[in-house]
Motif scaffolding. Structure first.
Motif, PDB file in Angstrom:
ATOM      1  N   THR A   1       0.840  -1.205   0.000  1.00 11.65           N
ATOM      2  CA  THR A   1       0.000   0.000   0.000  1.00 11.65           C
ATOM      3  C   THR A   1       0.871   1.249   0.000  1.00 11.65           C
ATOM      4  OG1 THR A   1      -1.778  -1.148   1.178  1.00 11.65           O
ATOM      5  CG2 THR A   1      -1.817   1.246   1.220  1.00 11.65           C
ATOM      6  N   LYS A   2       1.961   1.210   0.732  1.00 11.86           N
ATOM      7  CA  LYS A   2       2.919   2.314   0.699  1.00 11.86           C
ATOM      8  C   LYS A   2       3.478   2.506  -0.706  1.00 11.86           C
ATOM      9  CE  LYS A   2       4.896   2.952   5.316  1.00 11.86           C
ATOM     10  NZ  LYS A   2       6.160   3.078   6.042  1.00 11.86           N
ATOM     11  N   GLN A   3       3.742   1.398  -1.397  1.00 15.02           N
ATOM     12  CA  GLN A   3       4.243   1.481  -2.769  1.00 15.02           C
ATOM     13  C   GLN A   3       3.226   2.155  -3.684  1.00 15.02           C
ATOM     14  OE1 GLN A   3       5.388  -2.494  -3.940  1.00 15.02           O
ATOM     15  NE2 GLN A   3       6.879  -2.708  -2.270  1.00 15.02           N
ATOM     16  N   VAL A   4       1.951   1.844  -3.456  1.00 15.67           N
ATOM     17  CA  VAL A   4       0.880   2.491  -4.228  1.00 15.67           C
ATOM     18  C   VAL A   4       0.905   4.001  -3.995  1.00 15.67           C
ATOM     19  CG1 VAL A   4      -1.627   2.737  -4.491  1.00 15.67           C
ATOM     20  CG2 VAL A   4      -0.602   0.458  -4.298  1.00 15.67           C
ATOM     21  N   ILE A   5       1.105   4.407  -2.747  1.00 13.07           N
ATOM     22  CA  ILE A   5       1.168   5.832  -2.419  1.00 13.07           C
ATOM     23  C   ILE A   5       2.301   6.512  -3.195  1.00 13.07           C
ATOM     24  CG2 ILE A   5       1.693   7.502  -0.594  1.00 13.07           C
ATOM     25  CD1 ILE A   5       0.225   5.697   1.364  1.00 13.07           C
ATOM     26  N   PHE A   6       3.449   5.841  -3.305  1.00 13.91           N
ATOM     27  CA  PHE A   6       4.579   6.429  -4.031  1.00 13.91           C
ATOM     28  C   PHE A   6       4.297   6.502  -5.535  1.00 13.91           C
ATOM     29  CE2 PHE A   6       6.904   5.130  -0.132  1.00 13.91           C
ATOM     30  CZ  PHE A   6       7.401   6.391   0.206  1.00 13.91           C
ATOM     31  N   ILE A   7       3.560   5.537  -6.067  1.00 17.51           N
ATOM     32  CA  ILE A   7       3.164   5.596  -7.473  1.00 17.51           C
ATOM     33  C   ILE A   7       2.202   6.765  -7.702  1.00 17.51           C
ATOM     34  CG2 ILE A   7       1.885   4.398  -9.294  1.00 17.51           C
ATOM     35  CD1 ILE A   7       2.962   1.758  -8.084  1.00 17.51           C
ATOM     36  N   VAL A   8       1.237   6.926  -6.779  1.00 14.71           N
ATOM     37  CA  VAL A   8       0.299   8.058  -6.861  1.00 14.71           C
ATOM     38  C   VAL A   8       1.061   9.382  -6.779  1.00 14.71           C
ATOM     39  CG1 VAL A   8      -1.569   9.262  -5.661  1.00 14.71           C
ATOM     40  CG2 VAL A   8      -1.663   6.775  -5.932  1.00 14.71           C
ATOM     41  N   ALA A   9       2.059   9.454  -5.893  1.00 14.76           N
ATOM     42  CA  ALA A   9       2.862  10.670  -5.748  1.00 14.76           C
ATOM     43  C   ALA A   9       3.602  10.996  -7.036  1.00 14.76           C
ATOM     44  CB  ALA A   9       3.850  10.510  -4.592  1.00 14.76           C
ATOM     45  N   LEU A  10       4.123   9.968  -7.721  1.00  9.96           N
ATOM     46  CA  LEU A  10       4.814  10.172  -8.993  1.00  9.96           C
ATOM     47  C   LEU A  10       3.854  10.697 -10.054  1.00  9.96           C
ATOM     48  CD1 LEU A  10       7.451   9.854 -10.600  1.00  9.96           C
ATOM     49  CD2 LEU A  10       6.747   7.504 -11.123  1.00  9.96           C
ATOM     50  N   CYS A  11       2.663  10.124 -10.110  1.00 10.89           N
ATOM     51  CA  CYS A  11       1.632  10.612 -11.043  1.00 10.89           C
ATOM     52  C   CYS A  11       1.255  12.052 -10.722  1.00 10.89           C
ATOM     53  CB  CYS A  11       0.397   9.720 -10.976  1.00 10.89           C
ATOM     54  SG  CYS A  11       0.651   8.032 -11.548  1.00 10.89           S
ATOM     55  N   PHE A  12       1.172  12.364  -9.436  1.00 15.44           N
ATOM     56  CA  PHE A  12       0.841  13.704  -8.958  1.00 15.44           C
ATOM     57  C   PHE A  12       1.854  14.723  -9.477  1.00 15.44           C
ATOM     58  CE2 PHE A  12       1.072  16.445  -4.859  1.00 15.44           C
ATOM     59  CZ  PHE A  12       0.323  17.442  -5.444  1.00 15.44           C
ATOM     60  N   VAL A  13       3.122  14.448  -9.238  1.00 12.34           N
ATOM     61  CA  VAL A  13       4.186  15.370  -9.662  1.00 12.34           C
ATOM     62  C   VAL A  13       4.190  15.513 -11.184  1.00 12.34           C
ATOM     63  CG1 VAL A  13       6.687  15.720  -9.753  1.00 12.34           C
ATOM     64  CG2 VAL A  13       5.611  14.917  -7.635  1.00 12.34           C
ATOM     65  N   SER A  14       4.008  14.412 -11.903  1.00 14.41           N
ATOM     66  CA  SER A  14       4.002  14.453 -13.367  1.00 14.41           C
ATOM     67  C   SER A  14       2.846  15.301 -13.897  1.00 14.41           C
ATOM     68  CB  SER A  14       3.905  13.027 -13.928  1.00 14.41           C
ATOM     69  OG  SER A  14       4.990  12.238 -13.495  1.00 14.41           O
ATOM     70  N   ALA A  15       1.655  15.106 -13.328  1.00 16.65           N
ATOM     71  CA  ALA A  15       0.473  15.851 -13.778  1.00 16.65           C
ATOM     72  C   ALA A  15       0.638  17.346 -13.540  1.00 16.65           C
ATOM     73  CB  ALA A  15      -0.771  15.337 -13.056  1.00 16.65           C
ATOM     74  N   ILE A  16       1.156  17.710 -12.357  1.00 17.96           N
ATOM     75  CA  ILE A  16       1.356  19.126 -12.036  1.00 17.96           C
ATOM     76  C   ILE A  16       2.379  19.751 -12.978  1.00 17.96           C
ATOM     77  CG2 ILE A  16       2.276  20.721 -10.297  1.00 17.96           C
ATOM     78  CD1 ILE A  16      -0.551  19.866  -9.694  1.00 17.96           C
ATOM     79  N   LEU A  17       3.459  19.029 -13.259  1.00 19.79           N
ATOM     80  CA  LEU A  17       4.494  19.544 -14.171  1.00 19.79           C
ATOM     81  C   LEU A  17       3.934  19.760 -15.572  1.00 19.79           C
ATOM     82  CD1 LEU A  17       7.693  17.514 -13.185  1.00 19.79           C
ATOM     83  CD2 LEU A  17       7.344  19.985 -12.966  1.00 19.79           C
ATOM     84  N   ILE A  18       3.178  18.789 -16.081  1.00 18.34           N
ATOM     85  CA  ILE A  18       2.618  18.896 -17.431  1.00 18.34           C
ATOM     86  C   ILE A  18       1.710  20.115 -17.547  1.00 18.34           C
ATOM     87  CG2 ILE A  18       1.008  17.822 -19.057  1.00 18.34           C
ATOM     88  CD1 ILE A  18       2.144  15.096 -18.084  1.00 18.34           C
ATOM     89  N   ILE A  19       0.826  20.298 -16.554  1.00 20.23           N
ATOM     90  CA  ILE A  19      -0.132  21.407 -16.637  1.00 20.23           C
ATOM     91  C   ILE A  19       0.549  22.752 -16.412  1.00 20.23           C
ATOM     92  CG2 ILE A  19      -2.162  22.440 -15.546  1.00 20.23           C
ATOM     93  CD1 ILE A  19      -3.376  19.796 -15.298  1.00 20.23           C
ATOM     94  N   THR A  20       1.512  22.823 -15.493  1.00 20.58           N
ATOM     95  CA  THR A  20       2.195  24.110 -15.266  1.00 20.58           C
ATOM     96  C   THR A  20       3.018  24.514 -16.488  1.00 20.58           C
ATOM     97  OG1 THR A  20       3.900  22.863 -14.054  1.00 20.58           O
ATOM     98  CG2 THR A  20       2.286  24.062 -12.747  1.00 20.58           C
ATOM     99  N   PHE A  21       3.593  23.541 -17.196  1.00 24.86           N
ATOM    100  CA  PHE A  21       4.295  23.853 -18.447  1.00 24.86           C
ATOM    101  C   PHE A  21       3.314  24.353 -19.498  1.00 24.86           C
ATOM    102  CE2 PHE A  21       8.005  21.262 -17.037  1.00 24.86           C
ATOM    103  CZ  PHE A  21       9.010  22.189 -17.345  1.00 24.86           C
ATOM    104  N   GLU A  22       2.115  23.751 -19.512  1.00 26.26           N
ATOM    105  CA  GLU A  22       1.089  24.162 -20.469  1.00 26.26           C
ATOM    106  C   GLU A  22       0.615  25.592 -20.183  1.00 26.26           C
ATOM    107  OE1 GLU A  22      -1.443  23.787 -23.718  1.00 26.26           O
ATOM    108  OE2 GLU A  22       0.059  22.331 -23.051  1.00 26.26           O
ATOM    109  N   ILE A  23       0.435  25.915 -18.916  1.00 31.92           N
ATOM    110  CA  ILE A  23      -0.029  27.256 -18.532  1.00 31.92           C
ATOM    111  C   ILE A  23       1.098  28.274 -18.691  1.00 31.92           C
ATOM    112  CG2 ILE A  23      -0.846  28.658 -16.575  1.00 31.92           C
ATOM    113  CD1 ILE A  23      -2.303  26.150 -15.597  1.00 31.92           C
TER     114      ILE A  23
END
Length: 286
Positions: free
Chosen positions: A211-233
């Motif tokens: 479950t902790k590993q899942v949290i780290f995968i979610v965190a990676l997706c989180f950082v990636s999504a924020i980076l993609i959108i901030t670059f777009e904006i």
């Protein structure tokens, strides 16, 4: 102490006023700093429909907390016996009555704002009931549902005004992922009571470490999504703020990696709320 006093105190506690304030604060911040003006050119703070939208959101959210506590009484007696409200601070039939009134009022206020807001409110109310009744006892789908509704509450302002939707979506995604992590942390914290009453949450189905590993995968997706959108904006202010917040987020993830006791996960849940609040405040700098 009279039954009426107990009911009022119970209603106050079961509604999670701190959480409701955070929702209202996020919507107001998004409206004032990101939307700024209505399509008619007025300040959004002069638009009474904004306040109806916020009130409707708070009523739907409060109703969700009520029905969740209603269904979770037995589990809560195991996980947090001193915090049980339903049946002690407020009668079960009163909880159901208030849940119904709050939902209908929230949907009705949505009609006054715009038909599309009423539809969103109806779907949100249904999902919150479905979550409490069934989804929260299944692995991951319940976590996703609550996280989605949290992000939706932020995005709802842009959805209504049809302005700066990508910018507001950035904060909706921010709220979605942080709340998703927080919901999984709460499942880890509550696994003893959940297991006893037949819930199939992630920590019970795949175990504590995975479950902790899942949290780290979610965190990676989180950082990636924020980076993609901030670059777009492409707003430098967003890079600076999220960059600074990223340092705090790395510290937060390290705390998750080291956590192994119930009180650790209780503290981490609180820290997730603080990170959401700090992230919301960044709207003022855009």
């Amino acid at each position: 102490m009279t039954d009426r006093t107990i009911s009022i105190r119970g209603l106050f506690r079961i509604s999670r006023p701190i959480n409701l304030l955070m929702v209202a604060f996020a919507q107001l911040m998004a409206a004032y700093f990101l939307i700024e003006r209505t399509p008619q050119g007025l300040s959004v703070l002069q638009d009474y429909r904004l306040y109806l939208l916020i009130l409707a959101t708070l009523l739907i959210t409060a109703a969700g907390y009520m029905i969740n506590d209603y269904y979770d009484v037995k589990i809560d007696y195991v996980n947090r016996p001193n915090e049980v409200i339903v049946g002690k601070g407020i009668k079960r039939r009163v909880v159901i009555f208030l849940h119904t009134i709050f939902n209908f009022t929230g949907i009705g206020l949505g009609v006054l704002v715009a038909p599309r807001i009423a539809i969103v409110n109806f779907v949100a109310a249904f999902l919150l009931w479905l979550y409490s009744n069934r989804l929260k006892r299944e692995p991951f789908i319940g976590n996703l549902t609550v996280a989605f509704l949290t992000g939706l509450s932020v995005y709802l302002v842009a959805f209504y005004y049809q302005k700066n939707e990508l910018l507001v979506l950035t904060y909706a995604i921010f709220a979605f992922f942080l709340n998703l992590i927080r919901e999984i942390l709460k499942d880890i914290e509550d696994r003893n009571g959940d297991r006893k009453h037949g819930c199939r949450t992630l920590p019970i189905v795949i175990g504590f470490r995975k479950t902790k590993q899942v949290i780290f995968i979610v965190a990676l997706c989180f950082v990636s999504a924020i980076l993609i959108i901030t670059f777009e904006i492409n707003k430098p202010e967003l890079f600076y703020y999220f960059g600074g917040l990223g340092i705090a987020f790395v510290w937060f993830m390290r705390k998750i990696y080291l956590a192994d006791r119930k009180d650790h996960f209780t503290q981490l849940s609180t820290w997730a709320k603080i990170l959401m609040l700090v992230g919301t405040m960044s709207m003022a700098f855009l």
